[in-house]
Design a protein around this motif. Structure first.
Motif, PDB file in Angstrom:
ATOM      1  N   ILE A 110      -5.368  12.693   2.964  1.00 18.91           N
ATOM      2  CA  ILE A 110      -5.815  11.589   3.808  1.00 18.91           C
ATOM      3  C   ILE A 110      -4.883  11.479   4.997  1.00 18.91           C
ATOM      4  O   ILE A 110      -3.655  11.469   4.840  1.00 18.91           O
ATOM      5  CB  ILE A 110      -5.806  10.249   3.045  1.00 18.91           C
TER       6      ILE A 110
ATOM      7  N   TYR B 239      -0.752  10.916   4.555  1.00 14.65           N
ATOM      8  CA  TYR B 239      -0.181  10.069   3.506  1.00 14.65           C
ATOM      9  C   TYR B 239      -0.486  10.690   2.160  1.00 14.65           C
ATOM     10  O   TYR B 239      -1.592  11.180   1.922  1.00 14.65           O
ATOM     11  CB  TYR B 239      -0.759   8.653   3.565  1.00 14.65           C
TER      12      TYR B 239
ATOM     13  N   VAL C 242      -2.016   7.507  -1.257  1.00 11.32           N
ATOM     14  CA  VAL C 242      -3.196   6.685  -0.999  1.00 11.32           C
ATOM     15  C   VAL C 242      -3.938   6.414  -2.304  1.00 11.32           C
ATOM     16  O   VAL C 242      -4.263   7.334  -3.044  1.00 11.32           O
ATOM     17  CB  VAL C 242      -4.121   7.368   0.025  1.00 11.32           C
TER      18      VAL C 242
ATOM     19  N   TYR D 197      -9.442   4.434   0.135  1.00 12.53           N
ATOM     20  CA  TYR D 197      -9.666   4.443   1.576  1.00 12.53           C
ATOM     21  C   TYR D 197     -11.081   4.021   1.893  1.00 12.53           C
ATOM     22  O   TYR D 197     -11.971   4.074   1.039  1.00 12.53           O
ATOM     23  CB  TYR D 197      -9.367   5.821   2.188  1.00 12.53           C
TER      24      TYR D 197
ATOM     25  N   ILE E 246      -6.619   2.261   4.697  1.00 10.84           N
ATOM     26  CA  ILE E 246      -6.219   2.900   3.452  1.00 10.84           C
ATOM     27  C   ILE E 246      -5.376   1.899   2.675  1.00 10.84           C
ATOM     28  O   ILE E 246      -4.763   1.007   3.264  1.00 10.84           O
ATOM     29  CB  ILE E 246      -5.418   4.206   3.674  1.00 10.84           C
TER      30      ILE E 246
ATOM     31  N   VAL F 291      -2.200   1.737   0.075  1.00  9.39           N
ATOM     32  CA  VAL F 291      -1.093   2.513  -0.480  1.00  9.39           C
ATOM     33  C   VAL F 291      -0.246   1.613  -1.369  1.00  9.39           C
ATOM     34  O   VAL F 291      -0.183   0.404  -1.171  1.00  9.39           O
ATOM     35  CB  VAL F 291      -0.221   3.150   0.620  1.00  9.39           C
TER      36      VAL F 291
ATOM     37  N   LYS G 251      -2.735  -2.679   2.593  1.00 11.04           N
ATOM     38  CA  LYS G 251      -3.757  -2.061   3.425  1.00 11.04           C
ATOM     39  C   LYS G 251      -3.161  -1.747   4.788  1.00 11.04           C
ATOM     40  O   LYS G 251      -2.520  -2.583   5.406  1.00 11.04           O
ATOM     41  CB  LYS G 251      -4.956  -2.993   3.605  1.00 11.04           C
TER      42      LYS G 251
ATOM     43  N   VAL H 194      -9.139   6.781   9.861  1.00  7.29           N
ATOM     44  CA  VAL H 194      -9.016   7.447   8.559  1.00  7.29           C
ATOM     45  C   VAL H 194      -9.747   8.783   8.602  1.00  7.29           C
ATOM     46  O   VAL H 194     -10.905   8.845   8.989  1.00  7.29           O
ATOM     47  CB  VAL H 194      -9.594   6.559   7.430  1.00  7.29           C
TER      48      VAL H 194
END
Length: 82
Positions: free
Chosen positions: A34, A41, A44, A47, A54, A56, A72, A77
């Motif tokens: 992603i 990243y 994640v 998404y 996304i 995390v 978020k 993305v």
């Protein structure tokens, strides 16, 4: 595995949590990457392409059910297969 004809298309929203309604095991069988605003990243959890975010994990913090707390992050993305 550079043959993309056997890989499923990415859904608009995807989650790695099997209890989520946005979990798609067919996509997650492959190695998925992603990018958010052209930065990759690796942590994640979920998404959404159309909403541009996304989610995390935020460090080692857990909620009361033992799942990681999520942050978020918004931007462009881009999911891709590695």
């Amino acid at each position: 595995m550079n043959d993309t004809t056997q890989r499923p298309a990415f859904p608009d929203r995807l989650s790695i949590d099997p209890r989520s309604r946005f979990h798609n095991a067919d996509v997650l069988q492959h190695d998925v990457g992603i990018k958010l605003n052209d930065k990759e990243y690796t942590n994640v959890e979920e998404y959404c392409i159309s909403e541009g975010w996304i989610a995390v994990a935020s460090g080692k913090a857990l909620d009361r059910k033992g799942k990681p707390l999520l942050i978020k992050m918004k931007g462009k993305v881009e999911p891709f297969y590695k």
